[in-house]
Design a protein around this motif. Structure first.
Motif, mmCIF file in Angstrom:
data_model
loop_
_atom_site.group_PDB
_atom_site.id
_atom_site.type_symbol
_atom_site.label_atom_id
_atom_site.label_comp_id
_atom_site.label_asym_id
_atom_site.label_seq_id
_atom_site.Cartn_x
_atom_site.Cartn_y
_atom_site.Cartn_z
ATOM 1 N N UNK A 14 0.830 -1.198 0.000
ATOM 2 C CA UNK A 14 0.000 0.000 0.000
ATOM 3 C C UNK A 14 0.869 1.255 0.000
ATOM 4 N N UNK A 15 0.392 2.341 -0.615
ATOM 5 C CA UNK A 15 1.204 3.553 -0.775
ATOM 6 C C UNK A 15 1.846 4.082 0.507
ATOM 7 N N UNK A 16 1.176 3.974 1.636
ATOM 8 C CA UNK A 16 1.718 4.527 2.880
ATOM 9 C C UNK A 16 2.452 3.476 3.721
ATOM 10 N N UNK A 17 2.667 2.281 3.177
ATOM 11 C CA UNK A 17 3.274 1.195 3.951
ATOM 12 C C UNK A 17 4.802 1.246 3.941
ATOM 13 N N UNK A 18 5.383 0.624 4.939
ATOM 14 C CA UNK A 18 6.838 0.485 4.993
ATOM 15 C C UNK A 18 7.343 -0.330 3.812
ATOM 16 N N UNK A 27 2.491 -1.084 -5.018
ATOM 17 C CA UNK A 27 2.105 -1.977 -6.099
ATOM 18 C C UNK A 27 2.209 -3.440 -5.722
ATOM 19 N N UNK A 28 1.982 -4.288 -6.696
ATOM 20 C CA UNK A 28 2.023 -5.733 -6.515
ATOM 21 C C UNK A 28 3.444 -6.246 -6.692
ATOM 22 N N UNK A 29 3.816 -7.214 -5.877
ATOM 23 C CA UNK A 29 5.163 -7.778 -5.937
ATOM 24 C C UNK A 29 5.121 -9.243 -5.488
ATOM 25 N N UNK A 30 6.175 -9.961 -5.761
ATOM 26 C CA UNK A 30 6.261 -11.366 -5.369
ATOM 27 C C UNK A 30 6.843 -11.428 -3.962
ATOM 28 N N UNK A 31 6.118 -12.111 -3.093
ATOM 29 C CA UNK A 31 6.540 -12.251 -1.704
ATOM 30 C C UNK A 31 6.856 -13.719 -1.432
ATOM 31 N N UNK A 32 7.921 -13.958 -0.688
ATOM 32 C CA UNK A 32 8.303 -15.316 -0.314
ATOM 33 C C UNK A 32 8.386 -15.420 1.204
ATOM 34 N N UNK A 33 8.275 -16.650 1.686
ATOM 35 C CA UNK A 33 8.413 -16.958 3.096
ATOM 36 C C UNK A 33 9.210 -18.252 3.199
ATOM 37 N N UNK A 34 10.083 -18.333 4.184
ATOM 38 C CA UNK A 34 10.973 -19.478 4.329
ATOM 39 C C UNK A 34 10.605 -20.297 5.560
ATOM 40 N N UNK A 35 10.640 -21.614 5.414
ATOM 41 C CA UNK A 35 10.374 -22.512 6.526
ATOM 42 C C UNK A 35 11.573 -22.499 7.471
ATOM 43 N N UNK A 36 11.319 -22.198 8.726
ATOM 44 C CA UNK A 36 12.377 -22.141 9.727
ATOM 45 C C UNK A 36 12.656 -23.534 10.289
ATOM 46 N N UNK A 37 13.776 -23.657 10.981
ATOM 47 C CA UNK A 37 14.146 -24.946 11.576
ATOM 48 C C UNK A 37 13.118 -25.427 12.590
ATOM 49 N N UNK A 38 12.424 -24.495 13.261
ATOM 50 C CA UNK A 38 11.435 -24.889 14.272
ATOM 51 C C UNK A 38 10.079 -25.243 13.659
ATOM 52 N N UNK A 39 9.984 -25.211 12.316
ATOM 53 C CA UNK A 39 8.759 -25.599 11.628
ATOM 54 C C UNK A 39 7.788 -24.464 11.380
ATOM 55 N N UNK A 40 8.117 -23.254 11.789
ATOM 56 C CA UNK A 40 7.248 -22.107 11.522
ATOM 57 C C UNK A 40 7.749 -21.385 10.274
ATOM 58 N N UNK A 41 6.889 -20.548 9.711
ATOM 59 C CA UNK A 41 7.235 -19.792 8.509
ATOM 60 C C UNK A 41 7.689 -18.395 8.883
ATOM 61 N N UNK A 42 8.708 -17.910 8.195
ATOM 62 C CA UNK A 42 9.183 -16.541 8.409
ATOM 63 C C UNK A 42 8.125 -15.558 7.924
ATOM 64 N N UNK A 43 8.188 -14.322 8.397
ATOM 65 C CA UNK A 43 7.322 -13.297 7.808
ATOM 66 C C UNK A 43 7.665 -13.158 6.322
ATOM 67 N N UNK A 44 6.699 -12.737 5.540
ATOM 68 C CA UNK A 44 6.933 -12.566 4.111
ATOM 69 C C UNK A 44 7.965 -11.492 3.823
ATOM 70 N N UNK A 45 8.692 -11.685 2.742
ATOM 71 C CA UNK A 45 9.700 -10.716 2.313
ATOM 72 C C UNK A 45 9.687 -10.654 0.789
ATOM 73 N N UNK A 46 10.067 -9.521 0.199
ATOM 74 C CA UNK A 46 10.093 -9.423 -1.263
ATOM 75 C C UNK A 46 11.122 -10.387 -1.855
ATOM 76 N N UNK A 47 10.755 -11.032 -2.930
ATOM 77 C CA UNK A 47 11.675 -11.929 -3.619
ATOM 78 C C UNK A 47 12.860 -11.129 -4.159
#
Length: 88
Positions: A14-18, A27-47
């Motif tokens: 969104x225009x006012x977002x970090x 705008x629209x972008x590709x976001x990825x998330x990585x599986x952590x060793x503890x089995x949880x997913x990381x917060x999304x990050x731009x590819x």
């Protein structure tokens, strides 16, 4: 054990977002998330090498989406009413 250690989706900054500030524009972008060793997913990050698009229907966005590593996020599919084979 999970088959993939990376999930991907298309997100919107969104225009006012970090995230828009980080990407240099909203705008629209590709976001990825990585599986952590503890089995949880990381917060999304731009590819890596990500471009930002004005339209989610942009064919270049979907082409890049298909080229990036990762399994398509189930929540993304459900939200957009897609099937796994339709998102590829």
């Amino acid at each position: 054990m999970r088959k993939h250690s990376i999930k991907k989706s298309i997100a919107y900054a969104y225009p006012t977002s970090d995230r828009a500030e980080e990407l240099g524009q909203p705008g629209f972008y590709i976001e990825q998330s990585t599986l952590r060793e503890d089995g949880t997913w990381s917060p999304g990050y731009p590819a890596v090498g990500n471009d930002v698009f004005d339209d989610i229907e942009d064919p270049d966005l979907w082409s890049l989406f298909n080229e990036h590593d990762g399994e398509v996020c189930e929540v993304f599919l459900k939200y957009h009413g897609l099937r796994m084979d339709a998102a590829k």
